[in-house]
Scaffold this motif. Structure first.
Motif, PDB file in Angstrom:
ATOM      1  N   ALA A  70       0.959  -1.041  -0.046  1.00 19.27           N
ATOM      2  CA  ALA A  70       0.056   0.158   0.123  1.00 19.27           C
ATOM      3  C   ALA A  70       0.808   1.104  -0.012  1.00 19.27           C
ATOM      4  N   GLU A  71       1.074   1.931  -1.138  1.00 23.03           N
ATOM      5  CA  GLU A  71       1.902   2.745  -1.328  1.00 23.03           C
ATOM      6  C   GLU A  71       1.518   4.361  -1.191  1.00 23.03           C
ATOM      7  N   GLU A  72       0.313   4.434  -1.409  1.00 21.77           N
ATOM      8  CA  GLU A  72       0.034   6.056  -1.277  1.00 21.77           C
ATOM      9  C   GLU A  72      -1.565   6.155  -1.355  1.00 21.77           C
ATOM     10  N   LEU A  73      -1.933   7.239  -0.749  1.00 22.24           N
ATOM     11  CA  LEU A  73      -3.135   7.717  -0.898  1.00 22.24           C
ATOM     12  C   LEU A  73      -3.255   8.735  -1.993  1.00 22.24           C
ATOM     13  N   LEU A  74      -4.209   8.465  -3.023  1.00 25.85           N
ATOM     14  CA  LEU A  74      -4.553   9.290  -4.344  1.00 25.85           C
ATOM     15  C   LEU A  74      -5.522  10.580  -3.781  1.00 25.85           C
ATOM     16  N   PRO A  75      -5.351  11.732  -4.665  1.00 24.62           N
ATOM     17  CA  PRO A  75      -6.254  12.879  -3.989  1.00 24.62           C
ATOM     18  C   PRO A  75      -7.462  12.739  -4.199  1.00 24.62           C
ATOM     19  N   ASP A  76      -8.201  11.313  -4.572  1.00 19.40           N
ATOM     20  CA  ASP A  76      -9.603  11.360  -4.426  1.00 19.40           C
ATOM     21  C   ASP A  76      -9.678  10.327  -3.467  1.00 19.40           C
ATOM     22  N   GLY A  77      -9.148   9.933  -2.751  1.00 22.60           N
ATOM     23  CA  GLY A  77      -9.333   9.052  -1.409  1.00 22.60           C
ATOM     24  C   GLY A  77      -8.926   7.617  -1.984  1.00 22.60           C
ATOM     25  N   SER A  78      -8.766   7.284  -3.124  1.00 17.59           N
ATOM     26  CA  SER A  78      -8.232   5.939  -3.741  1.00 17.59           C
ATOM     27  C   SER A  78      -6.856   5.495  -3.076  1.00 17.59           C
ATOM     28  N   LEU A  79      -6.610   4.087  -3.059  1.00 20.24           N
ATOM     29  CA  LEU A  79      -5.354   3.415  -2.482  1.00 20.24           C
ATOM     30  C   LEU A  79      -4.425   2.993  -3.745  1.00 20.24           C
ATOM     31  N   LEU A  80      -3.057   3.366  -3.740  1.00 21.25           N
ATOM     32  CA  LEU A  80      -2.288   2.905  -4.728  1.00 21.25           C
ATOM     33  C   LEU A  80      -1.540   1.878  -4.211  1.00 21.25           C
ATOM     34  N   VAL A  81      -1.890   0.662  -4.816  1.00 19.45           N
ATOM     35  CA  VAL A  81      -1.261  -0.956  -4.210  1.00 19.45           C
ATOM     36  C   VAL A  81      -0.630  -1.476  -5.271  1.00 19.45           C
ATOM     37  N   GLY A  82       0.812  -1.299  -5.072  1.00 20.12           N
ATOM     38  CA  GLY A  82       1.568  -1.980  -6.002  1.00 20.12           C
ATOM     39  C   GLY A  82       1.688  -1.414  -7.456  1.00 20.12           C
ATOM     40  N   GLY A  83       1.270  -0.140  -7.437  1.00 23.10           N
ATOM     41  CA  GLY A  83       1.214   0.696  -8.558  1.00 23.10           C
ATOM     42  C   GLY A  83      -0.004   0.642  -8.994  1.00 23.10           C
ATOM     43  N   VAL A  84      -0.980  -0.124  -8.580  1.00 24.62           N
ATOM     44  CA  VAL A  84      -2.272  -0.020  -9.114  1.00 24.62           C
ATOM     45  C   VAL A  84      -3.583   0.744  -8.231  1.00 24.62           C
ATOM     46  N   ARG A  85      -4.200   1.598  -9.037  1.00 22.77           N
ATOM     47  CA  ARG A  85      -5.217   2.277  -8.164  1.00 22.77           C
ATOM     48  C   ARG A  85      -6.393   1.527  -7.919  1.00 22.77           C
ATOM     49  N   VAL A  86      -6.670   1.537  -6.395  1.00 24.97           N
ATOM     50  CA  VAL A  86      -7.941   0.775  -6.066  1.00 24.97           C
ATOM     51  C   VAL A  86      -8.937   1.620  -5.406  1.00 24.97           C
ATOM     52  N   GLY A  87     -10.029   1.713  -6.104  1.00 28.71           N
ATOM     53  CA  GLY A  87     -10.881   2.807  -5.624  1.00 28.71           C
ATOM     54  C   GLY A  87     -11.941   2.474  -4.708  1.00 28.71           C
ATOM     55  N   ALA A  88     -11.918   1.088  -4.518  1.00 31.11           N
ATOM     56  CA  ALA A  88     -13.074   0.412  -3.709  1.00 31.11           C
ATOM     57  C   ALA A  88     -12.601  -1.030  -3.509  1.00 31.11           C
ATOM     58  N   GLY A  89     -12.726  -1.365  -2.054  1.00 30.48           N
ATOM     59  CA  GLY A  89     -12.369  -2.835  -1.787  1.00 30.48           C
ATOM     60  C   GLY A  89     -12.307  -3.301  -0.511  1.00 30.48           C
ATOM     61  N   GLU A  90     -12.108  -4.405  -0.047  1.00 35.64           N
ATOM     62  CA  GLU A  90     -11.973  -4.844   1.263  1.00 35.64           C
ATOM     63  C   GLU A  90     -10.328  -5.391   1.497  1.00 35.64           C
ATOM     64  N   VAL A  91      -9.612  -4.583   2.556  1.00 32.43           N
ATOM     65  CA  VAL A  91      -8.378  -4.691   2.599  1.00 32.43           C
ATOM     66  C   VAL A  91      -8.053  -5.872   3.498  1.00 32.43           C
ATOM     67  N   GLU A  92      -7.035  -6.569   3.173  1.00 29.87           N
ATOM     68  CA  GLU A  92      -6.544  -7.436   4.264  1.00 29.87           C
ATOM     69  C   GLU A  92      -5.000  -7.076   4.624  1.00 29.87           C
ATOM     70  N   LEU A  93      -4.661  -6.919   5.757  1.00 29.94           N
ATOM     71  CA  LEU A  93      -3.416  -6.385   6.306  1.00 29.94           C
ATOM     72  C   LEU A  93      -2.451  -7.626   6.481  1.00 29.94           C
ATOM     73  N   TRP A  94      -1.405  -7.771   5.615  1.00 30.58           N
ATOM     74  CA  TRP A  94      -0.598  -8.686   5.782  1.00 30.58           C
ATOM     75  C   TRP A  94       0.682  -8.568   6.464  1.00 30.58           C
ATOM     76  N   GLY A  95       1.262  -7.711   6.458  1.00 30.94           N
ATOM     77  CA  GLY A  95       2.465  -7.347   7.079  1.00 30.94           C
ATOM     78  C   GLY A  95       3.362  -6.201   6.593  1.00 30.94           C
ATOM     79  N   PRO A  96       4.725  -6.066   6.728  1.00 30.26           N
ATOM     80  CA  PRO A  96       5.566  -5.091   6.175  1.00 30.26           C
ATOM     81  C   PRO A  96       5.958  -5.535   4.896  1.00 30.26           C
ATOM     82  N   PRO A  97       6.450  -4.680   4.154  1.00 31.48           N
ATOM     83  CA  PRO A  97       7.019  -5.022   2.676  1.00 31.48           C
ATOM     84  C   PRO A  97       7.833  -6.226   2.968  1.00 31.48           C
ATOM     85  N   PRO A  98       7.852  -7.090   1.850  1.00 34.33           N
ATOM     86  CA  PRO A  98       8.773  -8.200   1.741  1.00 34.33           C
ATOM     87  C   PRO A  98      10.286  -7.664   1.282  1.00 34.33           C
TER      88      PRO A  98
END
Length: 295
Positions: free
Chosen positions: A267-295
């Motif tokens: 989970a790299e960053e929050l984008l201006p519209d509130g979406s989440l940048l995950v591995g370079g992919v914009r995620v606008g809605a979804g259910e997050v599972e927290l796994w742990g620190p970056p490998p």
């Protein structure tokens, strides 16, 4: 005529005194107390008489400091506070209208999941907002609500977008946003909030494990913090900066279940519209599972 619920306080009162105030018999007071308990209200009965469970946000004990939380409907057993408030909103309820129930028989969380509650132990309510908000900015409202929640209780962190996690990572609270659009703007938004205060379902956390705040104190603090934060909807950069400080998601390896499939990565960053940048992919809605620190 005053109702028994209107006379109860956090201190015990004798059945005789309540009967005199209500103009009924002591037997009728006892019968009414049992009826209220059956409806889900946390009325306590003991040798000293009758009282409401301390910390209960009864209308005559609840003291919102601002405009949010007025008008207020305090209910016992309902299907869903979201449904009750939606009907009220369609009938013209003003911004700040609040519906709180002790028991939700059809309470729901994000993605339609059920939300369990218990009289006197859970805080489940819905708040009406009528923001002058363009539809593209609607994704900021869940972040703002989560931020108000974590600032109100003072413990834990936020799992994107607005689940409140206890310090040990268990879920402690969540916010459900439902909105109605008119043209390109939001007509109204319903914020459904559920907080495990003195009780939690198996696997979840209760706030009492980490804080002495009562249900009424949590409610009053949330409304105060939300009202103070609402202007940040017009300053997204400031809102996102503040949210980052409370985030338990950013910088972690996550799996996000979205309507289009599963996305995994950091989970790299929050984008201006509130979406989440995950591995370079914009995620606008979804259910997050927290796994742990970056490998």
């Amino acid at each position: 005529m005053a109702r028994l619920l209107d006379l109860l306080t956090e201190g015990f009162q004798s059945g005789e005194a309540l009967a005199r105030s209500l103009g009924i018999s002591r037997q009728a007071v006892s019968k009414e107390a049992r009826r209220l308990q059956a409806e889900g209200f946390p009325v306590e009965v003991g040798p000293q008489g009758y009282r409401i469970l301390p910390g209960t946000p009864l209308p005559h004990l609840f003291q919102p400091k601002g405009r949010l939380g007025r008008p207020y409907r305090y209910l016992g057993r309902v299907g869903s506070t979201q449904d009750v408030l939606k009907a009220w909103a369609e009938a013209g309820a003003p911004e700040g209208a609040l519906v709180l129930a002790e028991v939700q028989e059809k309470g729901r969380g994000r993605r339609g999941r059920p939300w369990a509650s218990r009289p006197g132990g859970s805080l489940t309510f819905s708040l009406l907002l009528r923001p002058s908000l363009p539809l593209p900015h609607l994704g900021l409202l869940p972040l703002l609500s989560g931020l108000a929640l974590v600032e109100a209780v003072g413990v834990g962190g936020l799992k994107w977008p607005n689940d409140l996690l206890a310090p040990d990572g268990r879920k402690m609270a969540g916010v459900l946003l439902e909105a109605k659009a008119e043209g390109e703007e939001v007509a109204y938004a319903l914020l459904g909030v559920g907080v495990n205060v003195a009780w939690a379902p198996e696997g979840a956390a209760a706030l009492k494990e980490f804080s002495p705040l009562s249900r009424r104190e949590v409610l009053e603090a949330f409304l105060e913090r939300l009202e103070a934060l609402l202007p940040l909807l017009e300053v997204p950069e400031a809102l996102l900066a503040r949210y980052r400080q409370a985030s338990s998601t950013l910088g972690r390896w996550v799996r996000v279940r979205t309507p289009k499939g599963v996305v995994e990565g950091v989970a790299e960053e929050l984008l201006p519209d509130g979406s989440l940048l995950v591995g370079g992919v914009r995620v606008g809605a979804g259910e997050v599972e927290l796994w742990g620190p970056p490998p």
